[in-house]
Design a protein around this motif. Sequence first.
Motif, PDB file in Angstrom:
ATOM      1  N   TRP B 194       0.813  -1.222   0.000  1.00  0.00           N
ATOM      2  CA  TRP B 194       0.000   0.000   0.000  1.00  0.00           C
ATOM      3  C   TRP B 194       0.847   1.273   0.000  1.00  0.00           C
ATOM      4  O   TRP B 194       0.312   2.359  -0.164  1.00  0.00           O
ATOM      5  CB  TRP B 194      -0.900   0.038   1.241  1.00  0.00           C
ATOM      6  N   LEU B 195       2.142   1.163   0.241  1.00  0.00           N
ATOM      7  CA  LEU B 195       2.946   2.370   0.442  1.00  0.00           C
ATOM      8  C   LEU B 195       3.478   2.919  -0.883  1.00  0.00           C
ATOM      9  O   LEU B 195       3.729   2.166  -1.819  1.00  0.00           O
ATOM     10  CB  LEU B 195       4.114   2.071   1.395  1.00  0.00           C
ATOM     11  N   GLY B 196       3.681   4.232  -0.922  1.00  0.00           N
ATOM     12  CA  GLY B 196       4.273   4.878  -2.090  1.00  0.00           C
ATOM     13  C   GLY B 196       3.272   5.111  -3.211  1.00  0.00           C
ATOM     14  O   GLY B 196       2.175   4.543  -3.228  1.00  0.00           O
ATOM     15  N   THR B 197       3.668   5.961  -4.149  1.00  0.00           N
ATOM     16  CA  THR B 197       2.764   6.273  -5.265  1.00  0.00           C
ATOM     17  C   THR B 197       2.880   5.258  -6.401  1.00  0.00           C
ATOM     18  O   THR B 197       1.961   5.170  -7.228  1.00  0.00           O
ATOM     19  CB  THR B 197       3.055   7.681  -5.841  1.00  0.00           C
ATOM     20  N   ASP B 198       3.985   4.505  -6.449  1.00  0.00           N
ATOM     21  CA  ASP B 198       4.159   3.565  -7.570  1.00  0.00           C
ATOM     22  C   ASP B 198       3.038   2.530  -7.609  1.00  0.00           C
ATOM     23  O   ASP B 198       2.491   2.216  -8.674  1.00  0.00           O
ATOM     24  CB  ASP B 198       5.509   2.854  -7.466  1.00  0.00           C
ATOM     25  N   SER B 199       2.712   1.997  -6.416  1.00  0.00           N
ATOM     26  CA  SER B 199       1.666   0.965  -6.391  1.00  0.00           C
ATOM     27  C   SER B 199       0.315   1.579  -6.780  1.00  0.00           C
ATOM     28  O   SER B 199      -0.496   0.949  -7.478  1.00  0.00           O
ATOM     29  CB  SER B 199       1.577   0.326  -5.003  1.00  0.00           C
ATOM     30  N   THR B 200       0.091   2.808  -6.352  1.00  0.00           N
ATOM     31  CA  THR B 200      -1.175   3.470  -6.700  1.00  0.00           C
ATOM     32  C   THR B 200      -1.244   3.692  -8.214  1.00  0.00           C
ATOM     33  O   THR B 200      -2.282   3.459  -8.843  1.00  0.00           O
ATOM     34  CB  THR B 200      -1.286   4.827  -5.967  1.00  0.00           C
ATOM     35  N   ARG B 201      -0.113   4.144  -8.775  1.00  0.00           N
ATOM     36  CA  ARG B 201      -0.082   4.389 -10.220  1.00  0.00           C
ATOM     37  C   ARG B 201      -0.372   3.089 -10.987  1.00  0.00           C
ATOM     38  O   ARG B 201      -1.158   3.076 -11.941  1.00  0.00           O
ATOM     39  CB  ARG B 201       1.280   4.944 -10.631  1.00  0.00           C
ATOM     40  N   ALA B 202       0.237   2.010 -10.534  1.00  0.00           N
ATOM     41  CA  ALA B 202       0.047   0.723 -11.226  1.00  0.00           C
ATOM     42  C   ALA B 202      -1.415   0.285 -11.140  1.00  0.00           C
ATOM     43  O   ALA B 202      -1.984  -0.243 -12.114  1.00  0.00           O
ATOM     44  CB  ALA B 202       0.961  -0.325 -10.610  1.00  0.00           C
ATOM     45  N   GLU B 203      -2.021   0.497  -9.980  1.00  0.00           N
ATOM     46  CA  GLU B 203      -3.415   0.071  -9.820  1.00  0.00           C
ATOM     47  C   GLU B 203      -4.366   0.957 -10.631  1.00  0.00           C
ATOM     48  O   GLU B 203      -5.318   0.449 -11.245  1.00  0.00           O
ATOM     49  CB  GLU B 203      -3.797   0.078  -8.332  1.00  0.00           C
ATOM     50  N   ILE B 204      -4.104   2.245 -10.640  1.00  0.00           N
ATOM     51  CA  ILE B 204      -4.955   3.127 -11.457  1.00  0.00           C
ATOM     52  C   ILE B 204      -4.798   2.767 -12.931  1.00  0.00           C
ATOM     53  O   ILE B 204      -5.774   2.765 -13.695  1.00  0.00           O
ATOM     54  CB  ILE B 204      -4.621   4.616 -11.195  1.00  0.00           C
ATOM     55  N   ALA B 205      -3.570   2.419 -13.310  1.00  0.00           N
ATOM     56  CA  ALA B 205      -3.321   2.073 -14.724  1.00  0.00           C
ATOM     57  C   ALA B 205      -4.180   0.890 -15.162  1.00  0.00           C
ATOM     58  O   ALA B 205      -4.630   0.831 -16.310  1.00  0.00           O
ATOM     59  CB  ALA B 205      -1.844   1.771 -14.932  1.00  0.00           C
ATOM     60  N   ARG B 206      -4.404  -0.049 -14.267  1.00  0.00           N
ATOM     61  CA  ARG B 206      -5.171  -1.231 -14.684  1.00  0.00           C
ATOM     62  C   ARG B 206      -6.659  -1.162 -14.304  1.00  0.00           C
ATOM     63  O   ARG B 206      -7.391  -2.151 -14.458  1.00  0.00           O
ATOM     64  CB  ARG B 206      -4.532  -2.507 -14.146  1.00  0.00           C
ATOM     65  N   THR B 207      -7.089  -0.007 -13.833  1.00  0.00           N
ATOM     66  CA  THR B 207      -8.508   0.169 -13.498  1.00  0.00           C
ATOM     67  C   THR B 207      -9.321   0.371 -14.778  1.00  0.00           C
ATOM     68  O   THR B 207      -9.069   1.310 -15.536  1.00  0.00           O
ATOM     69  CB  THR B 207      -8.691   1.382 -12.561  1.00  0.00           C
ATOM     70  N   ALA B 208     -10.272  -0.499 -14.987  1.00  0.00           N
ATOM     71  CA  ALA B 208     -11.011  -0.505 -16.258  1.00  0.00           C
ATOM     72  C   ALA B 208     -12.263   0.352 -16.193  1.00  0.00           C
ATOM     73  O   ALA B 208     -13.398  -0.118 -16.391  1.00  0.00           O
ATOM     74  CB  ALA B 208     -11.360  -1.948 -16.625  1.00  0.00           C
ATOM     75  N   CYS B 209     -12.089   1.622 -15.891  1.00  0.00           N
ATOM     76  CA  CYS B 209     -13.193   2.589 -15.919  1.00  0.00           C
ATOM     77  C   CYS B 209     -12.576   3.989 -15.863  1.00  0.00           C
ATOM     78  O   CYS B 209     -11.402   4.135 -15.536  1.00  0.00           O
ATOM     79  CB  CYS B 209     -14.164   2.365 -14.751  1.00  0.00           C
ATOM     80  N   PRO B 210     -13.350   5.014 -16.181  1.00  0.00           N
ATOM     81  CA  PRO B 210     -12.828   6.377 -16.063  1.00  0.00           C
ATOM     82  C   PRO B 210     -12.493   6.709 -14.609  1.00  0.00           C
ATOM     83  O   PRO B 210     -13.190   6.266 -13.692  1.00  0.00           O
ATOM     84  CB  PRO B 210     -13.984   7.248 -16.557  1.00  0.00           C
ATOM     85  N   VAL B 211     -11.430   7.471 -14.421  1.00  0.00           N
ATOM     86  CA  VAL B 211     -11.027   7.878 -13.077  1.00  0.00           C
ATOM     87  C   VAL B 211     -10.817   9.399 -13.063  1.00  0.00           C
ATOM     88  O   VAL B 211     -10.131   9.942 -13.932  1.00  0.00           O
ATOM     89  CB  VAL B 211      -9.717   7.188 -12.628  1.00  0.00           C
ATOM     90  N   VAL B 212     -11.424  10.047 -12.062  1.00  0.00           N
ATOM     91  CA  VAL B 212     -11.219  11.489 -11.853  1.00  0.00           C
ATOM     92  C   VAL B 212     -10.693  11.677 -10.440  1.00  0.00           C
ATOM     93  O   VAL B 212     -11.251  11.116  -9.494  1.00  0.00           O
ATOM     94  CB  VAL B 212     -12.541  12.274 -12.008  1.00  0.00           C
ATOM     95  N   ALA B 213      -9.625  12.441 -10.309  1.00  0.00           N
ATOM     96  CA  ALA B 213      -9.084  12.751  -8.980  1.00  0.00           C
ATOM     97  C   ALA B 213      -9.209  14.249  -8.748  1.00  0.00           C
ATOM     98  O   ALA B 213      -8.764  15.047  -9.572  1.00  0.00           O
ATOM     99  CB  ALA B 213      -7.628  12.315  -8.881  1.00  0.00           C
ATOM    100  N   ILE B 214      -9.824  14.617  -7.620  1.00  0.00           N
ATOM    101  CA  ILE B 214     -10.000  16.033  -7.274  1.00  0.00           C
ATOM    102  C   ILE B 214      -9.161  16.294  -6.022  1.00  0.00           C
ATOM    103  O   ILE B 214      -9.407  15.695  -4.967  1.00  0.00           O
ATOM    104  CB  ILE B 214     -11.487  16.346  -6.998  1.00  0.00           C
TER     105      ILE B 214
END
Lengths: 382, 313
Positions: B194-214
Amino acid sequence: MSTAAEPRTVQVQRVRPSPPGSVEEAIYSTSESLYRSDCAASRLRWTVDAAAWHLDRSAAFQRIARARSFRVEDLAESGDYSSVPLLSTGTFKKTIIPSSTDGGVKYCRSSGTTGTQSVVPRDNETLERYVGSIVHGLHEFVDFHQDRKAFVLGPPTEEAGDLWFAYSISLAEVLHDTEYFVHGDVFEVDRLIDALSALGRYECPVIVGPPGLLLDLLQSMEDRKMKLELGANDPYVLTAGGWKRAQGRAVSRAELNSVAEATLGVPGERVRDLLNMVELNSVIFECERQRKHVPPWLTVTVRSPRDLSLAGPGETGILAFIDPSAVSYPAFVLSDDLGKVYENPCPCGRSGRVVELTRRLNRVEERGCALKMDRYSARDQK
Amino acid sequence: MTTALDVKYSKWNLKSGNGELIALITSPAERVVENTVIIPPGYGHQIYHYASLSRGLNLSGFRTVRFDFKNHVGRSTGEIRYLTMDSMAEDIEAAYSAVAARDDVPPLLLGVSLAARAAVRCAADGPGAGTPGPAGLVLLLPTVDVQYTVDQASEVGIVSQWVNGEATDPHSTCKVVRHDVELEFCRSAMAGGWLGTDSTRAEIARTACPVVAICAEQDDWVRPADVESAMEAKSSWSREVVVIEATSHDVFYNPPVARLMLEMIVNRMRAMTGAPTGEVRHPEFDDVVQTVETERRWAHQDYADVPGYTAAD
């Protein structure tokens, strides 16, 4: 519906919720203290903007401005607040003074302990900004966080109705888990004592109410030889509204602090009095030195009771408030209160102005100037 | 002015395999139901903290489902002392699966602050076979680097202390924004990737829907640059970052920010679900006051006055 397509890169955009440097941005700002910076230039701009807004929308304000030959351009250039038109509290008692805005308004009424009630129309934006001024003050002076528990020595919102003071303190529930201890005009002091006694180690109370009911609480506890030790619970006691009908048994501030400390275990410096009136749309909070700090957007001046000229720092006179946070009525108010304004930095470390209330205007000669102000608005009714 | 008191909320207790309860509240849309928006709460928050946001979504045609995390504050099982990122993700998945099984159209996920990070993993991993993934993911003030955010919130850099071996007892506790949390949170966050932005980036990359971050420009707990970094991987699905200027992580009682966020959320979600974008209805002051007061009082009474969920809702 969105569908997968060719690989794309992220889109980034920046947005701003309020115009940069606007009074709205100042009211809702909590990231850095505006009480520690010089806001004089901003305050003048906010006052000029507010005056222009109300001149466009309020016939009563226009009439008084014309009588005083007031022009916003002159104010912007000179920064001379003595030229700004003011509406006396007597005017608010005689007539409703709206600045036409879209949507509905809530008619907020004063307690009317001295006779007639003032009625002030507040729209959504004005009410939001009023609560915003409370949140701003709580952040600055009372270590605001949502986990506090409010004990309100007043009725819940549905019982408060349009009575401004009761409604104001009932809004605590928007900010905190809240219990109310006045129902059907009865102060449920026993239930309050039980609730305070049952506080858990990590529950942080804020007790809010008029000083008269706070004194009732403290005296009830003294009568029962009860003593609580709330000091470890990060407590605050906030009084507001003045003694009013309880004036006959009013005690000095030092005594109130002392009894609160001895009975509730709340350090005296954590007993804070708040200043507001139905005509004013901002709340003035006390600091840890128990001095009332004027919010950065609010202008408070002292006027000579003789001719309403501006009094100097530290001189006693009639307090006048110019509050640019109100949009649905001109909060350019000549109050019924005598007091002083100090410009020197407070020992708490905050700069800006500190206001001190001395007493209510009560003699006919003292009210003379305010009554003259009323004549302008009385003509509006004809 | 409209009133919130006649809104027909319903409660719904989900049971996990070991009998633990997740308390959920469903708030129906006032107009045409477009999709259900599932709102897992931010750290230290519970159902009623999202009362006015939920009300705004309801007024614009979205049903909402809010819930209290297990091992957290609120009405679900367990104390916040035992919170972990894994348990947050499990709860979001449980709520998502239950709503998806009930609804005809895929729900949307709206993750706030720390819960946004858990929502990313749920959206990336997807629900089990036979259940559609979310129609879209909106991340509000999103934690994208758990180590940075929880270090900031703990004021002593507790996750970094764990990572550096300066703290080693998973059963000792640390104050994280006025709540004591066991360092098992740190241990399991590290072990679970769960730590760091790399894992978040990888998970967002494989998320199969539109993503908006505010995100907020002056946020002390979430750096907007980290959010942009976490969102930057190319995807077949739309990715958008909105930075709100002159705003901090503390958006509690800031009506101009609340209105702006609501407009962005509603219109992004409409786009995600194929609905026309346009006007967004905002609750009026009285409506917000009544809604918040009512929901706080319900919570104090363990939602005793709120009827149970029925299929007709």
